[in-house]
Design an enzyme around this catalytic site. Structure first.
Site, PDB file in Angstrom:
ATOM      1  N   CYS A   1      12.523   6.401   5.298  1.00 46.85           N
ATOM      2  CA  CYS A   1      12.629   6.743   6.793  1.00 46.85           C
ATOM      3  C   CYS A   1      14.068   6.226   7.047  1.00 46.85           C
ATOM      4  O   CYS A   1      15.156   7.182   7.360  1.00 46.85           O
ATOM      5  CB  CYS A   1      11.788   6.165   7.513  1.00 46.85           C
TER       6      CYS A   1
HETATM    7  C1  UGA Z   1      10.230   2.488   9.424  1.00 49.02           C
HETATM    8  C2  UGA Z   1      10.201   2.014  11.003  1.00 49.02           C
HETATM    9  O1  UGA Z   1      10.050   0.480  11.248  1.00 49.02           O
HETATM   10  C3  UGA Z   1       8.789   2.845  11.576  1.00 49.02           C
HETATM   11  O2  UGA Z   1       8.830   2.366  13.029  1.00 49.02           O
HETATM   12  C4  UGA Z   1       9.216   4.174  11.509  1.00 49.02           C
HETATM   13  O3  UGA Z   1       8.013   4.905  12.115  1.00 49.02           O
HETATM   14  C5  UGA Z   1       9.359   4.735  10.103  1.00 49.02           C
HETATM   15  O4  UGA Z   1      10.461   3.917   9.730  1.00 49.02           O
HETATM   16  C6  UGA Z   1       9.254   6.043  10.061  1.00 49.02           C
HETATM   17  O5  UGA Z   1      10.164   6.609  10.627  1.00 49.02           O
HETATM   18  O6  UGA Z   1       8.453   6.834   9.345  1.00 49.02           O
HETATM   19  P1  UGA Z   1       9.285   1.785   7.299  1.00 49.02           P
HETATM   20  O7  UGA Z   1      10.423   2.484   6.793  1.00 49.02           O
HETATM   21  O8  UGA Z   1       8.090   2.102   6.775  1.00 49.02           O
HETATM   22  O9  UGA Z   1       9.314   2.056   8.858  1.00 49.02           O
HETATM   23  O10 UGA Z   1       9.353   0.369   7.118  1.00 49.02           O
HETATM   24  P2  UGA Z   1      10.333  -0.996   7.610  1.00 49.02           P
HETATM   25  O11 UGA Z   1       9.208  -2.197   7.676  1.00 49.02           O
HETATM   26  O12 UGA Z   1      10.824  -0.805   8.862  1.00 49.02           O
HETATM   27  O13 UGA Z   1      11.278  -1.622   6.887  1.00 49.02           O
HETATM   28  C7  UGA Z   1      12.364  -0.602   6.245  1.00 49.02           C
HETATM   29  C8  UGA Z   1      13.398  -1.616   5.408  1.00 49.02           C
HETATM   30  O14 UGA Z   1      14.177  -2.494   6.350  1.00 49.02           O
HETATM   31  C9  UGA Z   1      12.687  -2.347   4.360  1.00 49.02           C
HETATM   32  O15 UGA Z   1      13.284  -2.267   3.112  1.00 49.02           O
HETATM   33  C10 UGA Z   1      12.517  -3.676   4.706  1.00 49.02           C
HETATM   34  O16 UGA Z   1      12.864  -4.473   3.802  1.00 49.02           O
HETATM   35  C11 UGA Z   1      14.085  -3.609   5.711  1.00 49.02           C
HETATM   36  N1  UGA Z   1      14.081  -4.620   6.759  1.00 49.02           N
HETATM   37  C12 UGA Z   1      13.152  -4.610   7.658  1.00 49.02           C
HETATM   38  C13 UGA Z   1      14.920  -5.755   6.654  1.00 49.02           C
HETATM   39  O17 UGA Z   1      15.986  -5.782   5.598  1.00 49.02           O
HETATM   40  N2  UGA Z   1      15.315  -6.803   7.654  1.00 49.02           N
HETATM   41  C14 UGA Z   1      14.248  -6.590   8.553  1.00 49.02           C
HETATM   42  O18 UGA Z   1      14.278  -7.579   9.410  1.00 49.02           O
HETATM   43  C15 UGA Z   1      13.359  -5.607   8.651  1.00 49.02           C
END
Ligand code: UGA
Length: 429
Positions: A266
């Site tokens: 995403c």
């Molecule tokens: C993300 C959004 O959080 C959702 O709200 C959205 O619906 C989704 O994309 C989408 O567009 O379908 P997702 O990609 O499943 O969700 O995962 P996240 O939990 O947001 O994490 C994304 C990445 O960011 C991961 O690699 C995670 O490790 C990283 N991350 C997250 C960080 O490096 N630091 C953080 O504080 C949070």
């Protein structure tokens, strides 16, 4: 309400199972017959926490079923969600052919269907797509006029992989873009069972809200990583800094975890699509462009850290714990581990990897590294251990690392704790 959902990927299936568990009758449609059979026998084609149990429960209670026949699905529902994939083109813009095809297929059925039906775009699509791609295709195939013969809405999803069902059932907010009030009120009704604010907008505003949310979150991670890279060089723990700023309500304490960068299907894709849309509209984006550039480099911060500690890694055995882009998923799309393992292999290191869910997917990209059946096997005899995904099972103790032949432990996500492990370093702490 009777709902059909076209496309049974993460979003489609979780939405379907979620709506079913709220008491609606759901029909999931997919052109892939194998997926349809799996769903009907209670096996989700993707891994998602709690999905299998909830799918089985709703199948038993006859509130959900899957079919490859779109006519059956549209004829027997009042609302159809489009939840098909939007792959990326080389330049980052998204390919809308599946959205167009699904709209044509639904329109074909609407030609024969009496009564009022609402079509809702749920896939993440750049602003104007519902109006300029889905709506004309629906009108063309149905021979009916949008707003008269059928309604149109755009309802973005904000689910996080691994937490998709929980997020679906407990949303922070619901956004419904509506062509007109009649279309919007039907979808509004569907979400009244959820305890969340419902925000009604135009179609293109709803599309933009989704991209703006992901772009903000991606930029927030980029920002804390930039602060983190600097903290690392100044002997400061970024997590303490994140805690210090997170209490400021204007900043907020979520999404402030620094590390090896964001991955997944995403954030990288959506920010690139927004950049492409921005250029198409004549505006050259500044911040968004740098969010992507910075994130492309961030995974290699851990490689650089390793090189500072061990300048020659050729021939060294390196344990990798975690391959998925985040915990609780088997997804490796844009996972930082891809870039890190590639750099290690190119530098001549011997990589022994373990991930609880993502090894099958990773093996397709890197068939020649060693895959282990647990963390202990990967660690045994290794000279370096890199932790790249925050799986809870990697919250290890000193004794778990005793079998290493040399002890250099570096982590790219914060999972180890000082109380349990004496010596380790984080990429930004
Ligand atoms: C993300 C959004 O959080 C959702 O709200 C959205 O619906 C989704 O994309 C989408 O567009 O379908 P997702 O990609 O499943 O969700 O995962 P996240 O939990 O947001 O994490 C994304 C990445 O960011 C991961 O690699 C995670 O490790 C990283 N991350 C997250 C960080 O490096 N630091 C953080 O504080 C949070």
């Amino acid at each position: 309400m009777k709902i059909s959902i076209v496309g049974t990927g993460y979003v489609g299936l979780c939405t379907g199972v979620g709506f079913a568990s709220k008491g609606n009758d759901v029909i999931c449609v997919d052109i892939d017959k194998e997926k349809v059979d799996k769903i009907n026998s209670g096996i989700p084609p993707i891994y998602e926490q709690g999905l299998e149990e909830m799918l089985k429960k709703n199948l038993d209670e006859k509130r959900i079923r899957a079919t490859a026949d779109i006519k059956d699905a549209v004829m027997n529902s009042d609302v159809t969600f489009i939840s098909v994939g939007t792959p990326s083109w080389e330049d980052g813009s998204i390919d809308l052919k599946y959205i167009e095809q699904a709209s044509l297929d639904i329109g074909n059925v609407l030609k024969e269907k009496g009564g009022y039906h609402v079509v809702v775009v749920k896939s993440t699509v750049v602003p104007e797509t519902t109006e300029k791609v889905a709506l004309p295709a629906l009108e063309k195939a149905s021979g009916k006029k949008a707003g008269e013969g059928f309604g149109v809405c755009m309802n973005p999803e904000f689910l996080k992989e691994g937490m998709a069902l929980e997020d679906f059932l407990n949303p922070d907010r619901v956004v419904i873009g509506q062509l007109d009030e009649k279309s919007g009120s039907r979808v509004h009704k569907l979400y009244e069972a959820f305890n969340a604010p419902i925000i009604m907008t135009t179609l293109r505003t709803a599309e933009m809200i989704k991209y703006a949310a992901n772009a903000f979150l991606a930029a927030k991670i980029g920002m804390i990583n930039e602060i983190g890279n600097l903290c690392k060089r100044l002997g400061i723990d970024t997590n303490e800094v994140a805690n210090g700023i997170g209490h400021d309500k204007r900043i907020g304490d979520k999404f402030l975890r620094s590390g090896i960068g964001f991955g997944g299907s995403c954030f990288p894709k959506d920010v690139k699509a927004l950049i492409a849309k921005s250029r198409e509209s004549g505006y050259e984006p500044v911040i968004l462009d740098h969010v992507i550039k910075m994130n492309n480099e961030q995974p290699l911060q851990i490689f650089e850290l390793l090189k500072r500690k061990m300048p020659d890694i050729s021939g060294k055995t390196i344990a990798i714990l975690g391959l998925a882009f985040k915990a609780e998923t088997d997804d490796i799309r844009e996972a930082p581990a891809l870039k890190i393992v590639d750099a290690l292999v190119k530098a001549g290191a011997k990589v022994k990897a373990y991930d609880p869910k993502a090894m099958d997917n990773f093996r397709k990209e890197f068939p020649d590294i060693t895959y282990c059946s647990n963390a202990a096997e990967a660690i045994e005899g290794s000279e370096v251990c890199l932790i790249l995904t925050d799986w809870k099972e990697f919250d290890l103790s000193d004794k778990d690392f005793e079998s290493m032949s040399n002890r250099l432990i570096l982590e790219g996500r914060r999972i180890l704790r000082k109380e349990k492990v004496k010596e380790f370093e984080g990429v930004c702490w």
